[in-house]
Design an enzyme around this catalytic site. Sequence first.
Site, PDB file in Angstrom:
ATOM      1  N   CYS A  96     -14.050  64.451  74.307  1.00 44.15           N
ATOM      2  CA  CYS A  96     -14.801  63.421  73.591  1.00 44.15           C
ATOM      3  C   CYS A  96     -14.228  63.126  72.198  1.00 44.15           C
ATOM      4  O   CYS A  96     -13.215  62.457  72.092  1.00 44.15           O
ATOM      5  CB  CYS A  96     -16.270  63.815  73.554  1.00 44.15           C
ATOM      6  N   HIS A 195     -18.868  66.659  78.684  1.00 47.27           N
ATOM      7  CA  HIS A 195     -19.415  67.828  77.989  1.00 47.27           C
ATOM      8  C   HIS A 195     -20.030  68.716  79.056  1.00 47.27           C
ATOM      9  O   HIS A 195     -19.992  68.429  80.239  1.00 47.27           O
ATOM     10  CB  HIS A 195     -20.487  67.401  76.982  1.00 47.27           C
TER      11      HIS A 195
HETATM   12  N1  GLN Z   1     -18.650  60.030  68.076  1.00 45.93           N
HETATM   13  C1  GLN Z   1     -17.996  59.810  69.294  1.00 45.93           C
HETATM   14  C2  GLN Z   1     -18.673  58.793  70.204  1.00 45.93           C
HETATM   15  O1  GLN Z   1     -19.898  58.693  70.236  1.00 45.93           O
HETATM   16  C3  GLN Z   1     -17.812  61.152  70.000  1.00 45.93           C
HETATM   17  C4  GLN Z   1     -19.090  61.749  70.489  1.00 45.93           C
HETATM   18  C5  GLN Z   1     -18.918  63.085  71.134  1.00 45.93           C
HETATM   19  O2  GLN Z   1     -17.961  63.842  70.893  1.00 45.93           O
HETATM   20  N2  GLN Z   1     -19.899  63.439  71.920  1.00 45.93           N
HETATM   21  O3  GLN Z   1     -17.982  58.057  70.892  1.00 45.93           O
END
Ligand code: GLN
Length: 235
Positions: A96, A195
Amino acid sequence: MTKYHLNLAHLYGDLLNTYSDVGNIIALRYYAKQMDADIAVKVVSIDEEFNPDEFDIALFGGGQDYEQLVVSKDLPNKKAGIEKFINDGKPLLAICGGYQLLGHYYVGANGEKIPGLGVLDHYTLSQDHNRFIGDITIKNEETGQEYHGFENHNGKTYLGKGERPLGKVVSGHGNNGEDGSEGAIYKNVYCSYFHGPILTRNGEIAKKILLAALHHKYPAADFSQAEALEIKPTF
Ligand code: GLN
């Protein structure tokens, strides 16, 4: 005592750890043990030097825009090291926010353009008042393996030169909700929006990462037993 020893760099592990991405290390250790290997972990964070020769595996987790902004300011100090690590063919797992930061830039939810490392050729745009949230299933086109996870991101990522997707979206959104791709593979870098953490549910990816690290560190060793390790589905 295990026969093999691997050193893992947890890049910015104190800042980027959304939804317990650190669990990927627990999964790596679980499978490593079955390959007669142990893993020593070191968090390499802001203002700390990243020496690529010290490590066999790296993990770059996800985070919120604020933490990503903090990390992005430190990235130029680590760029040469991370680039060498990747070009040497060592395995890196980026999730992510970490995935986004390996690319050229990403646009945060408030419209700010945050520079990434530019080591991989993707870039990430933001979407207005929407996030891609939920369970996701993808299929890797080369192996036919299915991977399962949970995604939660605002960013829409578009792959570039030398990158192929980790998988094709079966259900869920993936990189951008448009082209049916999810994640990226470049050399031995595995990127994903999953995740959950990704490796606890998808042991096949953990196996690939560990084998890449072991072959790189011990080129003369016979890992046929590790190659034959059967991964039982955990989803
Ligand atoms: N801030 C980034 C997004 O929302 C990454 C989010 C995350 O790592 N869960 O795209």
